[in-house]
Design a protein around this motif. Structure first.
Motif, short mmCIF file in Angstrom:
data_model
loop_
_atom_site.label_atom_id
_atom_site.label_comp_id
_atom_site.label_asym_id
_atom_site.label_seq_id
_atom_site.Cartn_x
_atom_site.Cartn_y
_atom_site.Cartn_z
N SER A 16 24.59 -49.41 -6.38
CA SER A 16 23.28 -48.77 -6.30
C SER A 16 22.85 -48.23 -7.66
O SER A 16 23.68 -47.88 -8.49
N LEU A 17 21.55 -48.17 -7.84
CA LEU A 17 20.94 -47.52 -8.99
C LEU A 17 19.66 -46.85 -8.52
O LEU A 17 19.03 -47.31 -7.57
N ARG A 18 19.27 -45.81 -9.23
CA ARG A 18 17.97 -45.20 -8.97
C ARG A 18 17.17 -45.17 -10.26
O ARG A 18 17.60 -44.57 -11.25
N LEU A 19 16.04 -45.84 -10.23
CA LEU A 19 15.14 -45.85 -11.37
C LEU A 19 14.12 -44.72 -11.23
O LEU A 19 13.70 -44.38 -10.12
N SER A 20 13.73 -44.17 -12.35
CA SER A 20 12.71 -43.13 -12.38
C SER A 20 11.61 -43.54 -13.33
O SER A 20 11.85 -44.25 -14.32
N CYS A 21 10.41 -43.08 -13.04
CA CYS A 21 9.26 -43.35 -13.91
C CYS A 21 8.45 -42.07 -14.02
O CYS A 21 7.83 -41.65 -13.04
N ALA A 22 8.48 -41.46 -15.19
CA ALA A 22 7.74 -40.24 -15.42
C ALA A 22 6.39 -40.57 -16.05
O ALA A 22 6.33 -41.30 -17.05
N ALA A 23 5.34 -40.03 -15.47
CA ALA A 23 3.98 -40.34 -15.93
C ALA A 23 3.34 -39.12 -16.58
O ALA A 23 3.55 -37.99 -16.17
N SER A 24 2.53 -39.39 -17.57
CA SER A 24 1.76 -38.33 -18.21
C SER A 24 0.44 -38.90 -18.70
O SER A 24 0.30 -40.11 -18.89
N GLY A 25 -0.54 -38.03 -18.85
CA GLY A 25 -1.80 -38.46 -19.45
C GLY A 25 -3.00 -38.40 -18.52
O GLY A 25 -4.12 -38.28 -18.97
N ARG A 26 -2.81 -38.55 -17.24
CA ARG A 26 -3.88 -38.34 -16.29
C ARG A 26 -3.23 -37.98 -14.96
O ARG A 26 -2.03 -38.10 -14.80
N THR A 27 -4.05 -37.58 -14.01
CA THR A 27 -3.51 -37.08 -12.75
C THR A 27 -2.84 -38.22 -11.99
O THR A 27 -3.49 -38.98 -11.26
N ASN A 28 -1.54 -38.33 -12.16
CA ASN A 28 -0.80 -39.45 -11.59
C ASN A 28 -0.92 -39.51 -10.08
O ASN A 28 -0.89 -40.60 -9.49
N SER A 29 -1.08 -38.33 -9.45
CA SER A 29 -1.10 -38.29 -8.00
C SER A 29 -2.32 -38.98 -7.40
O SER A 29 -2.39 -39.19 -6.20
N ASN A 30 -3.29 -39.36 -8.21
CA ASN A 30 -4.48 -40.06 -7.73
C ASN A 30 -4.34 -41.58 -7.73
O ASN A 30 -5.27 -42.28 -7.32
N TYR A 31 -3.19 -42.09 -8.17
CA TYR A 31 -3.08 -43.52 -8.41
C TYR A 31 -1.88 -44.14 -7.70
O TYR A 31 -0.81 -43.53 -7.60
N VAL A 32 -2.09 -45.35 -7.24
CA VAL A 32 -0.99 -46.17 -6.76
C VAL A 32 0.00 -46.37 -7.90
O VAL A 32 -0.38 -46.50 -9.06
N MET A 33 1.28 -46.37 -7.55
CA MET A 33 2.32 -46.67 -8.53
C MET A 33 3.14 -47.84 -8.03
O MET A 33 3.38 -48.00 -6.83
N ALA A 74 4.42 -33.58 -7.65
CA ALA A 74 4.55 -32.32 -8.38
C ALA A 74 5.26 -32.54 -9.72
O ALA A 74 5.01 -31.83 -10.70
N ARG A 75 6.12 -33.54 -9.78
CA ARG A 75 6.84 -33.87 -11.00
C ARG A 75 6.26 -35.08 -11.72
O ARG A 75 6.80 -35.52 -12.74
N ASN A 76 5.18 -35.65 -11.17
CA ASN A 76 4.56 -36.86 -11.77
C ASN A 76 5.60 -37.96 -11.98
O ASN A 76 5.61 -38.63 -13.02
N THR A 77 6.43 -38.15 -10.99
CA THR A 77 7.53 -39.09 -11.11
C THR A 77 7.60 -39.98 -9.87
O THR A 77 7.40 -39.52 -8.75
N VAL A 78 7.88 -41.24 -10.12
CA VAL A 78 8.09 -42.22 -9.06
C VAL A 78 9.52 -42.74 -9.18
O VAL A 78 10.03 -42.90 -10.29
N TYR A 79 10.12 -43.00 -8.04
CA TYR A 79 11.51 -43.44 -8.01
C TYR A 79 11.63 -44.79 -7.30
O TYR A 79 10.83 -45.12 -6.43
#
Length: 126
Positions: A16-33, A74-79
């Motif tokens: 197993s692995l867990r990938l993370s993607c941290a976003a910055s620059g605009r309100t990430n919570s408004n967008y599909v990831m 809240a963390r602007n992060t997708v896993y």
């Protein structure tokens, strides 16, 4: 917008692995990831995506039941939690942010994604 993917590595088949993607620059919570991947000599392909609120997900058929996408707005992060990994999962994995805000649809088409991270290598040994 900046997307920083991390968490890749070398793992044995079945691991197993867990990938993370941290976003910055605009309100990430408004967008599909989304997560995409590209193996050597192959085209980039959709792996998984999640709606802006997290209530809708979409997966490539071959990863259903093994991969789980989630987001923490809240963390602007997708896993991307990847279990039961197979050698054919070996690729560079990219996270991407959707083109339009607050769209309740998770597209598999990379043309519907505007910003892309730098990629993280996942290698699964047999």
């Amino acid at each position: 917008v900046q997307l920083q993917a991390s968490g890749g590595g070398l793992v044995q088949a079945g691991g197993s692995l867990r990938l993370s993607c941290a976003a910055s620059g605009r309100t990430n919570s408004n967008y599909v990831m989304g997560w995409f991947r590209q193996a050597p000599g192959k085209e980039r392909e959709f792996v998984a995506g999640i709606s802006y609120g997290g209530g809708l997900t979409n997966y490539k058929d071959s990863v259903k039941g093994r991969f789980t996408i989630s987001r923490d707005n809240a963390r602007n992060t997708v896993y991307l939690q990847m279990n039961s990994l197979k050698p054919e999962d070996t690729a560079v994995y990219y996270c991407a942010q959707g083109l339009s805000s607050r769209i309740f649809r998770v597209s598999k088409n990379d043309n519907d994604y505007e910003y892309w991270g730098q990629g993280t290598q996942v290698t699964v040994s047999s």
